[in-house]
Design a protein around this motif. Structure first.
Motif, short mmCIF file in Angstrom:
data_model
loop_
_atom_site.label_atom_id
_atom_site.label_comp_id
_atom_site.label_asym_id
_atom_site.label_seq_id
_atom_site.Cartn_x
_atom_site.Cartn_y
_atom_site.Cartn_z
N GLY A 140 0.81 -1.21 0.00
CA GLY A 140 0.00 0.00 0.00
C GLY A 140 0.84 1.26 0.00
O GLY A 140 0.54 2.23 -0.71
N ILE A 141 1.91 1.26 0.79
CA ILE A 141 2.80 2.42 0.84
C ILE A 141 3.45 2.67 -0.53
O ILE A 141 3.49 3.81 -1.01
CB ILE A 141 3.89 2.20 1.92
CG1 ILE A 141 3.27 2.29 3.31
CG2 ILE A 141 5.01 3.23 1.77
CD1 ILE A 141 4.23 1.92 4.43
N CYS A 142 3.91 1.61 -1.15
CA CYS A 142 4.59 1.76 -2.44
C CYS A 142 3.64 2.28 -3.52
O CYS A 142 3.99 3.20 -4.28
CB CYS A 142 5.20 0.43 -2.86
SG CYS A 142 6.59 -0.10 -1.84
N LEU A 143 2.45 1.68 -3.60
CA LEU A 143 1.52 2.12 -4.64
C LEU A 143 1.01 3.52 -4.38
O LEU A 143 0.80 4.30 -5.32
CB LEU A 143 0.36 1.13 -4.75
CG LEU A 143 -0.50 1.27 -6.01
CD1 LEU A 143 0.36 1.13 -7.26
CD2 LEU A 143 -1.63 0.24 -6.03
N SER A 144 0.84 3.89 -3.12
CA SER A 144 0.42 5.25 -2.80
C SER A 144 1.49 6.26 -3.18
O SER A 144 1.19 7.35 -3.68
CB SER A 144 0.09 5.37 -1.31
OG SER A 144 -0.31 6.68 -0.98
N ALA A 145 2.75 5.91 -2.97
CA ALA A 145 3.85 6.79 -3.36
C ALA A 145 3.85 7.01 -4.86
O ALA A 145 4.04 8.14 -5.34
CB ALA A 145 5.18 6.20 -2.90
N VAL A 146 3.60 5.93 -5.61
CA VAL A 146 3.55 6.05 -7.07
C VAL A 146 2.36 6.91 -7.50
O VAL A 146 2.49 7.79 -8.37
CB VAL A 146 3.45 4.64 -7.72
CG1 VAL A 146 3.17 4.76 -9.21
CG2 VAL A 146 4.73 3.87 -7.47
N ALA A 147 1.20 6.67 -6.88
CA ALA A 147 0.00 7.45 -7.22
C ALA A 147 0.19 8.92 -6.90
O ALA A 147 -0.24 9.81 -7.65
CB ALA A 147 -1.21 6.89 -6.47
N ALA A 164 6.11 11.73 -3.59
CA ALA A 164 6.16 10.29 -3.33
C ALA A 164 6.27 10.01 -1.83
O ALA A 164 5.58 9.12 -1.30
CB ALA A 164 7.34 9.67 -4.08
N LEU A 165 7.09 10.78 -1.14
CA LEU A 165 7.22 10.62 0.31
C LEU A 165 5.92 10.99 1.02
O LEU A 165 5.51 10.32 1.98
CB LEU A 165 8.37 11.48 0.83
CG LEU A 165 9.77 11.05 0.38
CD1 LEU A 165 10.81 12.08 0.84
CD2 LEU A 165 10.11 9.67 0.93
N ALA A 166 5.28 12.06 0.54
CA ALA A 166 3.99 12.45 1.13
C ALA A 166 2.95 11.36 0.91
O ALA A 166 2.14 11.07 1.80
CB ALA A 166 3.52 13.77 0.53
N GLY A 167 2.95 10.76 -0.28
CA GLY A 167 2.03 9.67 -0.55
C GLY A 167 2.26 8.48 0.35
O GLY A 167 1.30 7.84 0.82
N ALA A 168 3.52 8.17 0.62
CA ALA A 168 3.84 7.08 1.55
C ALA A 168 3.31 7.40 2.95
O ALA A 168 2.77 6.52 3.64
CB ALA A 168 5.35 6.86 1.59
N GLY A 169 3.43 8.66 3.36
CA GLY A 169 2.90 9.06 4.65
C GLY A 169 1.39 8.95 4.72
O GLY A 169 0.83 8.49 5.72
N VAL A 170 0.72 9.35 3.64
CA VAL A 170 -0.74 9.23 3.59
C VAL A 170 -1.16 7.76 3.69
O VAL A 170 -2.16 7.42 4.35
CB VAL A 170 -1.30 9.86 2.30
CG1 VAL A 170 -2.78 9.52 2.12
CG2 VAL A 170 -1.12 11.37 2.34
N ALA A 171 -0.39 6.87 3.07
CA ALA A 171 -0.70 5.44 3.13
C ALA A 171 -0.65 4.94 4.57
O ALA A 171 -1.53 4.17 5.00
CB ALA A 171 0.28 4.65 2.26
#
Length: 231
Positions: A140-147, A164-171
């Motif tokens: 989930g973290i990886c795909l959220s970073a990509v998204a 990408a880092l922010a997306g990982a945090g949101v995940a």
């Protein structure tokens, strides 16, 4: 009889048996939600007005006999509604911010579901949600970073690595929100938060991660100012 049994199609893996209902509900609800977010007022406000009483009613259902927990759950739900409307109605990248949050949360759910189902492994929080795994969290973290990075490219905003880092945090936040609702259901002795989605549980069962993400991103933007996470 033995030959018939041998030739019968194999049952789908246990992890994927609920996939069809997830896809159907998403196919119906996702376009409506995205359209409301895209067009803004009054549609996103109407969506919030419809969702708020359902969501709060489900939180009340999940917190029987515990007035402090019930009060905190109601405040938490209201904070998500306020964050949604405040973020969307920002004149500077409001629409893009809410779409980014939704994309990250959906990517988290998809990545966690498929990677966790395929890879399995150690349980993330077996006492709260036995089906969740550490591999699913990583997926989930990886795909959220990509998204998240893809949203930056699509909107021509922000730094790719930062997003990408922010997306990982949101995940991580979304998964925490998911676990919070799972813990409330377990303590209340309930399998689903409600029955608003036929055969597929309640509204909270679908937006538990989104609620957490909205609250945290709303607070982050309020504290950071500007057009976070784009600046």
């Amino acid at each position: 009889m033995a030959a018939s049994a041998a030739n019968a199609p194999a049952a789908p893996p246990r992890h994927f048996r609920g996939l069809l209902s997830r896809v159907v509900s998403a196919a119906i609800l996702a376009p409506l939600c995205l359209a409301a977010i895209w067009f803004g007022f009054p549609w996103v406000d109407l969506m919030a007005a419809i969702a708020a009483p359902i969501m709060l009613g489900e939180w009340i259902r999940l917190t029987p006999g515990r007035p402090v927990a019930r009060g905190l759950a109601i405040l938490y739900g209201l904070a998500a509604i306020v964050a949604l409307l405040w973020l969307r109605h920002q004149p500077d990248l409001g629409r893009e911010t809410v779409l980014w949050i939704v994309a990250c949360v959906w990517a988290t759910d998809i990545g966690a579901y498929f990677v966790g189902s395929l890879a399995g492994g150690a349980r993330l929080a077996p006492a709260i949600s036995p089906g969740k795994t550490w591999s699913g969290l990583v997926g989930g973290i990886c795909l959220s970073a990509v998204a998240s990075a893809a949203c930056g490219l699509a909107f021509d905003q922000g730094d790719t690595v930062t997003l990408a880092l922010a997306g990982a945090g949101v995940a991580i936040v979304a998964q925490a929100g998911d676990l919070l609702e799972s813990m409330a259901k377990r303590r209340a002795g309930l399998k689903d938060s409600g029955h608003v989605i036929p055969g597929h549980g309640g509204l909270l069962d679908r937006i538990d991660g989104l609620i957490a993400a909205l609250v945290v991103v709303g607070l982050a933007r309020l504290i950071a100012g500007g057009a976070w996470p784009w600046a």
